[in-house]
Design an enzyme around this catalytic site. Structure first.
Site, PDB file in Angstrom:
ATOM      1  CG  ASP A  47      -2.110  -0.916   1.090  1.00 44.35           C
ATOM      2  OD1 ASP A  47      -2.396  -1.344  -0.039  1.00 44.35           O
ATOM      3  OD2 ASP A  47      -2.753  -1.205   2.115  1.00 44.35           O
ATOM      4  CE  LYS A  69      -7.906  -0.251  -1.945  1.00 42.82           C
ATOM      5  NZ  LYS A  69      -6.820  -0.984  -1.240  1.00 42.82           N
ATOM      6  CG  MET A 187      -7.064   7.004   7.703  1.00 44.30           C
ATOM      7  SD  MET A 187      -7.847   5.575   6.912  1.00 44.30           S
ATOM      8  CE  MET A 187      -8.770   4.876   8.295  1.00 44.30           C
TER       9      MET A 187
END
Length: 283
Positions: A47, A69, A187
Site C-alpha cells: 500500500d 489507493k 485518517m
C-alpha cells in the site's frame, strides 16, 4: 485444494497469501515474521502508506507491486487487488500483501481474507503495530493509563460526522471521552474541524486535551498538542498533513510530564508542539 498445471504439464502447488502489517513505518518496528516474509516472498503487493524504507527491504529477486489507493480517488481498485493476489497465489507464488499498521485495523484485511477464502486460497494474517497505539506511544502519550483512561476507542475519521446515515455515533463517542476514555481517530485530518465540533456537541468539554501525531515513527515525525477548542487552529498553524493520528482524552496530558526524557524509537523525532526538527536525546 486444487493443484493447477503449468505450461509444461507440471503440477503447480498454489502459494499462500500473507496479510502482513508493516507497522507505523520504522523498519525496526516490523515484527520478526514480517521481516522474514519480505525476504522469502515471491511477490510483495504494498500500500501507499507503507514507508519507502520498508518497501526497499525485499531483495531484488522479489516482485514488488504498488497497489496504492488515495483518498481523492483509487489508483488501484480493491477488486483489482483481490484479483491480483488470488491470481499470483494460484500461479504458485507466495504473496505478501503488505499494509501499513495492522492489516485488520482499517486495512481491509478482513475483506481480503473473505475473498481469499471464497477463492480457495490459503492465507495467513501477520499482525503489525497499528498507528492507533504506536503513534500516541511514541509521542509519550499512553493510550490507556490507570490514572487517566481505562477504555480505548479507535475510529476512522474521514467520514462526515454530520451525515444522517453516519456509521459512527458521535454522541456515544463523546460520552466515552467525557467518562474518561481515550478516543483515537485515524485518517481524520481533513475532517478535524467537523470531528471536534461533533465531540463538543456531544458534551465533551472544550478544554479536553488533544494531540495530533504526524508521520509516526518516520524521520520528521512531530506532535502538536492543544485542546478540543484549539486543536484545529494549532494544526493549521503548523501545517499538519496526512497521515496523522488524533488522540482525544486526559492521557494526552501525560506527554508534558515525560517528553523531556523520551528517547527516539529508531528515528529522529520532534518533541515540540510545532514544526521543530530538534531530535530527542539519544544518549
Amino acid at each position: 485444494m486444487t493443484v493447477g498445471t503449468g505450461r509444461e504439464g507440471r503440477s503447480i502447488q498454489p502459494g499462500t497469501v500473507f496479510l502482513v502489517g508493516a507497522g507505523p513505518g520504522d523498519p525496526d518496528l516490523l515484527t520478526v515474521k514480517a521481516r522474514r516474509l519480505l525476504d522469502s516472498a515471491d511477490v510483495v503487493c504494498y500500500d501507499g502508506l507503507v514507508s519507502e524504507a520498508i518497501r526497499d527491504l525485499p531483495p531484488a529477486s522479489v516482485d514488488r507491486i504498488d497497489v496504492s489507493k488515495r483518498g481523492d480517488g483509487e489508483r488501484t481498485t480493491q477488486a483489482e487487488i483481490n484479483d491480483l493476489i488470488i491470481r499470483r497465489a494460484r500461479a504458485g507464488d507466495d504473496v505478501v500483501r503488505l499494509k501499513s499498521g495492522d492489516p485488520c485495523v482499517f486495512g481491509r484485511g478482513g475483506e481480503e481474507a473473505e475473498e481469499l477464502a471464497a477463492a480457495g486460497v490459503l492465507f495467513e494474517v501477520v499482525p503489525g503495530i497499528t498507528s492507533a497505539v504506536a503513534g500516541p506511544g511514541l509521542a509519550g502519550i499512553p493510550p490507556t493509563h490507570r490514572d487517566h483512561a481505562s477504555s480505548l476507542t479507535v475510529v476512522t475519521g474521514h467520514e462526515d460526522p454530520t451525515k444522517p446515515d453516519s456509521a459512527l455515533d458521535w454522541d456515544a463517542l463523546a460520552r466515552s471521552v467525557s467518562a474518561g476514555g481515550t478516543l483515537v481517530i485515524l485518517m481524520g485530518v481533513g475532517r478535524l474541524p467537523d470531528n471536534a465540533a461533533a465531540l463538543r456537541a456531544g458534551g465533551v468539554t472544550p478544554d479536553t486535551p488533544v494531540a495530533m501525531i504526524e508521520r509516526s515513527s518516520h524521520p520528521g515525525e512531530f506532535t502538536v498538542t492543544g485542546t478540543l477548542d484549539t486543536i484545529t487552529d494549532r494544526a493549521r498553524e503548523v501545517g499538519i498533513d496526512s497521515p496523522a493520528v488524533t488522540v482525544v482524552g486526559d492521557v494526552v496530558s501525560v506527554r508534558d510530564r515525560v517528553s523531556e526524557y523520551l528517547r527516539a524509537a529508531g528515528t529522529a523525532r520532534s518533541t515540540g508542539s510545532a514544526r521543530d526538527e530538534s531530535p530527542l536525546p539519544t544518549d
